[in-house]
Design a protein around this motif. Structure first.
Motif, PDB file in Angstrom:
ATOM      1  N   THR A 197       0.812  -1.208   0.000  1.00 36.98           N
ATOM      2  CA  THR A 197       0.000   0.000   0.000  1.00 36.98           C
ATOM      3  C   THR A 197       0.847   1.260   0.000  1.00 36.98           C
ATOM      4  N   CYS A 206       3.231   2.356  -2.375  1.00 37.12           N
ATOM      5  CA  CYS A 206       3.907   2.736  -3.595  1.00 37.12           C
ATOM      6  C   CYS A 206       3.638   4.190  -3.936  1.00 37.12           C
ATOM      7  N   THR A 243       3.493   2.623 -11.841  1.00 37.52           N
ATOM      8  CA  THR A 243       2.408   2.634 -10.871  1.00 37.52           C
ATOM      9  C   THR A 243       2.292   3.954 -10.131  1.00 37.52           C
ATOM     10  N   SER A 272       1.802   8.258  -9.515  1.00 35.60           N
ATOM     11  CA  SER A 272       0.708   9.174  -9.765  1.00 35.60           C
ATOM     12  C   SER A 272       0.844   9.915 -11.077  1.00 35.60           C
ATOM     13  N   THR A 297       7.743  -2.989  -4.891  1.00 32.79           N
ATOM     14  CA  THR A 297       6.640  -2.683  -3.996  1.00 32.79           C
ATOM     15  C   THR A 297       7.034  -1.717  -2.883  1.00 32.79           C
ATOM     16  N   LYS A 303      -1.779  -3.948  -8.324  1.00 25.43           N
ATOM     17  CA  LYS A 303      -3.074  -3.458  -7.854  1.00 25.43           C
ATOM     18  C   LYS A 303      -3.142  -1.942  -7.826  1.00 25.43           C
ATOM     19  N   ASN A 304      -2.015  -1.277  -7.565  1.00 22.52           N
ATOM     20  CA  ASN A 304      -2.018   0.175  -7.444  1.00 22.52           C
ATOM     21  C   ASN A 304      -1.592   0.897  -8.717  1.00 22.52           C
ATOM     22  N   THR A 305      -1.674   0.219  -9.865  1.00 19.99           N
ATOM     23  CA  THR A 305      -1.368   0.896 -11.126  1.00 19.99           C
ATOM     24  C   THR A 305      -2.281   2.093 -11.321  1.00 19.99           C
ATOM     25  N   LYS A 306      -1.731   3.156 -11.892  1.00 22.12           N
ATOM     26  CA  LYS A 306      -2.518   4.344 -12.214  1.00 22.12           C
ATOM     27  C   LYS A 306      -3.084   4.263 -13.633  1.00 22.12           C
TER      28      LYS A 306
END
Length: 436
Positions: free
Chosen positions: A21, A23, A30, A32, A90, A326-329
């Motif tokens: 959680t 990154c 991944t 912003s 990660t 999971k946190n790809t933008k």
């Protein structure tokens, strides 16, 4: 899973779970500031070398860019570095949007929450789960949970043999059982040449072979609740049978105890060993200068009879999965890329080039894969392969038991006896290293 190194896996669950959680930024990845028109992709080394993979994949990625307007930044990551790279990604936030993983890692990585789960809605975006061979999907995560990845390349083990060496030794056909392997092997192991290649220092290879043998003896390395059960009679018998091919039966060269990734393939291509158990090896043989007519292929041996379900398992369900962080933008672009890579046409192109079997059923049934080795591999996947344990501690299992087998090969190579007791002791030590 192909050519996978499980070192550093002991920390995988705790490290990834802590970092998943956290990154931050990362150009095209991944972070912003990731562009919706750019994706980063870590591919695994499937070809003869990194440059070969780049040459194979680059035209396909250009095709994707032309179709979607999304540019893919490719990096081919060697298997020896991949797990460490995932862990570092990660924590640093400099990871890719999409990456390949060996299918045996799926449950371990799934347990961390670092990868996007493929629920029914996600699968529908790429054409539906039923497009994929069920055995391949079963190796994409723990049972009862949404898969952590999507099957990309499917593989299984087969027995490849050198036709010329067989002819010179008066051997008419490849061995179908392990007793036949020993009998045939003694005819082939002479004049400085050996019957069977192995990679005693390759932890993953060790796991793959003893897993299939354990299945043949009616065993498993984990019980129904997911707890380690390494020292069962079946597992002890499986490990001893494999190591005995070098120590007791003397059909594997002692030097193979020190072999790591791909060294047994090189010996096979050079005519130093007559047989090798390998996954989808046709393209690799070609890269090493072998012609198609130089080698034959047959199902990997079983204890008796012919391969089939139950105790006639003769291979793990091997393969490569494609996953999304999971946190790809750039979730939409990442999903579109997975859809492209698992399309019927791309499955034919990529698996045809690499010598693997498509994970997509329609492509798998294409006549292009009705080659001698393609037929054996497909039949094995369909009828006699089983997935490695889909448990959160699978990566630790590969490290602990693979290392135990490595030590036993070292004993065999140095003339030290490998007994039922010494095998059980090594597996007991491995089990003690597993997380409680």
């Amino acid at each position: 899973m192909r050519r996978i190194r499980a070192a550093a896996a002991i920390a995988i669950v705790t490290s990834l779970a802590t970092a998943a959680t956290g990154c931050g930024g990362g150009e095209g990845g991944t972070g912003s500031d990731a562009s919706p028109k750019t994706l980063t992709y870590w591919a695994t080394n499937q070809g003869a070398n990194i440059e070969a993979d780049k040459k194979i994949l680059t035209p396909e990625l250009k095709k994707f860019e032309k179709e979607t307007g999304i540019k893919v930044k490719l990096e081919v990551v060697p298997w020896a570095n991949l797990l460490d790279r995932i862990l570092a990604a990660t924590t640093s936030g400099q990871g890719p949007d999409v990456l390949n993983i060996g299918n045996t890692w799926s449950a371990s990585l799934q347990a961390t929450g670092a990868l996007m789960p493929w629920d029914e809605a996600a699968f529908e975006k790429i054409g539906g789960r039923d497009r994929f061979a069920e055995a391949a999907v079963a190796s994409a995560g723990a049972e009862g949970q949404d898969p952590a990845a999507v099957p990309l390349y499917s593989m299984s083990y087969a027995l490849y043999y050198n036709k010329k060496m067989f002819e010179e030794a008066g051997v008419e056909k490849p061995p179908a059982t392990w007793d036949e392997m020993v009998e045939t092997g003694k005819k082939l192991s002479k004049d400085g040449k050996w019957a069977l290649g192995a990679e005693g220092s390759n932890l993953s290879s060790n796991i793959h072979q003893v897993f299939a043998l354990s299945q043949q003896h009616g065993g498993n390395f984990f019980d129904a609740s997911g707890k380690p059960d390494f020292t069962s009679d079946a597992n002890v018998a499986a490990v001893k049978q494999y190591v005995d091919l070098m120590g007791k039966n003397k059909i594997i060269a002692p030097g193979n105890a020190e072999y790591a990734q791909n060294q047994s393939l090189q010996d096979f291509a050079r005519g130093k060993t007559a047989m090798v158990l390998w996954q989808s090896a046709a393209s690799t043989f070609k890269a090493h200068g072998m012609k198609d007519e130089d080698w034959g292929v047959a199902p990997a041996p079983v204890q008796s009879g012919t391969p089939g379900q139950g105790r006639q398992v003769n291979s793990m369900v091997s393969g490569i999965n494609i996953a999304v962080f999971k946190n790809t933008k750039n979730l939409d672009g990442a999903t579109e890329f997975v859809k492209f890579m698992t399309s019927h046409e791309e499955q034919k192109i990529l698996n045809g080039t690499y010598g693997s079997i498509p994970s997509v059923k329609s492509a798998q049934q294409d006549g292009a894969f009705d080659t001698p080795d393609g037929t054996v591999l497909r039949e094995t996947l369909t009828k006699s392969a089983a997935p490695l344990p889909q448990v959160a501690n699978e990566s630790q299992f590969e490290t602990a038991v693979g290392t135990a087998v490595k030590g036993l090969f070292a004993d065999a190579a140095n003339g030290r006896p490998v007994t039922t007791e010494s095998v059980k002791a090594a597996l007991s030590k491995a089990q003690q290293q597993m997380p409680k």
